[in-house]
Design an enzyme around this catalytic site. Structure first.
Site, mmCIF file in Angstrom:
data_model
loop_
_atom_site.group_PDB
_atom_site.id
_atom_site.type_symbol
_atom_site.label_atom_id
_atom_site.label_comp_id
_atom_site.label_asym_id
_atom_site.label_seq_id
_atom_site.Cartn_x
_atom_site.Cartn_y
_atom_site.Cartn_z
ATOM 1 N N ASP A 1 0.817 -1.214 0.000
ATOM 2 C CA ASP A 1 0.000 0.000 0.000
ATOM 3 C C ASP A 1 0.853 1.268 0.000
ATOM 4 O O ASP A 1 0.659 2.168 -0.826
ATOM 5 C CB ASP A 1 -0.936 0.009 1.214
ATOM 6 C CG ASP A 1 -1.939 -1.129 1.182
ATOM 7 O OD1 ASP A 1 -2.446 -1.434 0.087
ATOM 8 O OD2 ASP A 1 -2.208 -1.714 2.230
ATOM 9 N N ARG B 1 -0.970 2.599 16.456
ATOM 10 C CA ARG B 1 -1.252 3.642 15.461
ATOM 11 C C ARG B 1 -1.124 5.073 16.007
ATOM 12 O O ARG B 1 -0.536 5.931 15.341
ATOM 13 C CB ARG B 1 -2.632 3.424 14.842
ATOM 14 C CG ARG B 1 -2.714 2.178 13.965
ATOM 15 C CD ARG B 1 -1.631 2.184 12.889
ATOM 16 N NE ARG B 1 -1.745 1.060 11.970
ATOM 17 C CZ ARG B 1 -0.845 0.101 11.842
ATOM 18 N NH1 ARG B 1 0.246 0.114 12.608
ATOM 19 N NH2 ARG B 1 -0.999 -0.867 10.964
ATOM 20 N N ASP C 1 -7.532 1.860 10.622
ATOM 21 C CA ASP C 1 -6.304 2.631 10.787
ATOM 22 C C ASP C 1 -6.412 4.056 10.250
ATOM 23 O O ASP C 1 -5.779 4.968 10.771
ATOM 24 C CB ASP C 1 -5.134 1.909 10.121
ATOM 25 C CG ASP C 1 -4.687 0.697 10.919
ATOM 26 O OD1 ASP C 1 -5.054 0.612 12.101
ATOM 27 O OD2 ASP C 1 -3.969 -0.156 10.367
ATOM 28 N N SER D 1 -1.816 -9.868 4.318
ATOM 29 C CA SER D 1 -1.463 -8.536 4.812
ATOM 30 C C SER D 1 -1.076 -8.693 6.278
ATOM 31 O O SER D 1 -1.890 -9.124 7.096
ATOM 32 C CB SER D 1 -2.655 -7.578 4.674
ATOM 33 O OG SER D 1 -2.330 -6.309 5.207
#
Length: 418
Positions: free
Chosen positions: A16, A95, A124, A173
């Site tokens: 990504d 995060r 996220d 992922s």
């Protein structure tokens, strides 16, 4: 001539964020992309891959060490017994730490904007942006805003010749930090698909071996393993290795995301499972019933905010006021046994124990001068109000006249037939 514009990108070297570098220049018109990789406990190979991809792009890559800060936050979550739908918060807690670190780099470098590679379907994006939107910088999300799919990204990366290594050659992922390792995507998106063993790296398949470990806490914080004091990050890494050998800390679940989607998630979290289990076992020993009952509600609220990435919210600070007060007595040692992929407390010790062996023993007649016969009066009153209520209902039901099946009075029905 216009000024040069720059954007700071949350850069992992994965698929990504790799494609985002080119897109931020080609589609968004930024002259410079500043890559920022934040260390929250990923394996060294991920930093090497990120640097390799950054070099292929000619990207200026900043690596920020936030491992200690993240470990401290993980230990705050232990004091709050924080789990979301049954699993320890790893990605969620990382995060905000990552977002703050990227914001600091962006401000130091004089960037105009901040960017991430999150999709519009995940959590996220919200956890990053709740931090970033408190600044005066623009926020850019190419994957979300352009509606990209992973298949499109793979093809784009291949056309550009970008060296991307994401999980099992891009099949899964994967997100890794000190506290947890998450695996999703690919065939795992099918709830009926049984994942292969090779998706796991931190945990061995349980083979029947057992082992024990002593965890020592001070004021609710883990401070030592088997009597050896350790800093938070080192302690977590040690327990990940130890508990992982016994297959502790696997979760395969259907998770409810903040946007309402239900998704298949797999997690590994051996240290987190061990510490959370030990901490709760110690609280059972030192907290009163009222404290434990109410703290369950407080803990759940803390976990929900942690899941949302709102660990800096005023509400969380208020919750931590209660949590902090209870933790002043959560000091002691818990022995955890690893058995069949589980971690369970088998012994507890604390100077603050709300426990009296003499009082609880069946071999003692009195409890601080209170005899067993004294409990008779309590037993008579126990449930007294419930018995009164049940008796009143029974009497009222018995005395209530029965009605005819058609809803009318039986005598009226006879009159109408005459």
């Amino acid at each position: 001539m216009r000024d040069m514009t720059s954007v700071a990108l949350a850069f992992s070297g994965g698929l990504d964020t790799t494609v985002c570098v080119s897109l931020l220049k080609e589609e968004y018109g930024y002259d410079e992309v500043v890559g920022v990789t934040v260390d929250v406990g990923q394996p060294e190979s991920e930093f090497e891959e990120a640097q390799e991809t950054a070099d292929a792009h000619g990207l200026d890559l900043h690596v920020v060490d936030a491992k200690d800060e993240f470990a401290d936050l993980c230990f705050d979550s232990v004091r709050a017994n924080a789990t979301y739908q049954g699993y320890p918060l790893g990605t969620a807690l990382a995060r905000p730490v990552i977002a703050n670190a990227i914001l600091e780099v962006a401000q130091e470098e004089g960037c105009d904007a901040l960017a991430h590679g999150c999709t519009g379907k995940g959590n996220d994006q919200l956890r990053f942006e709740v931090i970033w939107r408190a600044s005066d910088l623009d926020v850019v999300a190419p994957v979300r805003e352009m509606g990209l799919t992973r298949e499109w990204e793979k093809q784009y990366a291949e056309e550009k010749g970008l060296p991307v290594k994401a999980g099992n050659d891009g099949v899964w992922s994967i997100d890794t930090n000190l506290w947890s390792r998450s695996i999703e995507g690919g065939q795992l998106e099918d709830p009926g698909y049984v994942p292969p063993e090779d998706i796991y790296e931190w945990t061995e398949t349980p083979k029947g071996e057992t082992g024990t470990v002593d965890i020592t806490f001070e004021n609710g914080y883990p401070v030592a393993v088997d009597g050896e004091e350790m800093e938070p990050a080192a302690l977590i890494e040690h327990l990940n290795d130890l508990a992982g050998q016994y297959g502790v800390g696997r979760t395969d679940m259907m998770e409810d995301r903040m946007l309402g989607l239900k998704v298949r998630e797999n997690y590994e979290h051996p240290a987190a499972t061990t510490l959370l289990t030990a901490h709760e076992g110690l609280e059972q020993l030192v907290l009163t019933k009222e404290e434990r009952d109410f703290k369950e509600q407080i803990d759940q609220q803390w976990a929900n905010k942690g899941y949302q990435g709102l660990v800096d919210a005023p509400f969380v600070k208020a919750l931590e006021g209660f949590i902090g007060e209870t933790q002043t007595r959560v000091t002691g040692t818990v022995t955890i046994k690893f058995d069949g992929g589980r971690a369970r407390p088998v012994a507890r010790d604390s100077d603050y124990a709300v426990y009296s062996e003499e009082a609880a023993s069946f071999n003692t007649e009195t409890v601080n001068g209170i005899t067993q016969e004294d409990a008779t009066g309590v037993a008579k009153y126990h449930g007294f109000q419930s018995r009164l209520a049940n008796a009143a209902v029974a009497k009222a039901t018995k005395d209530k006249p029965e009605l005819a099946t058609d809803g009318g009075d039986a005598d009226d029905a006879d009159d109408e037939s005459q």
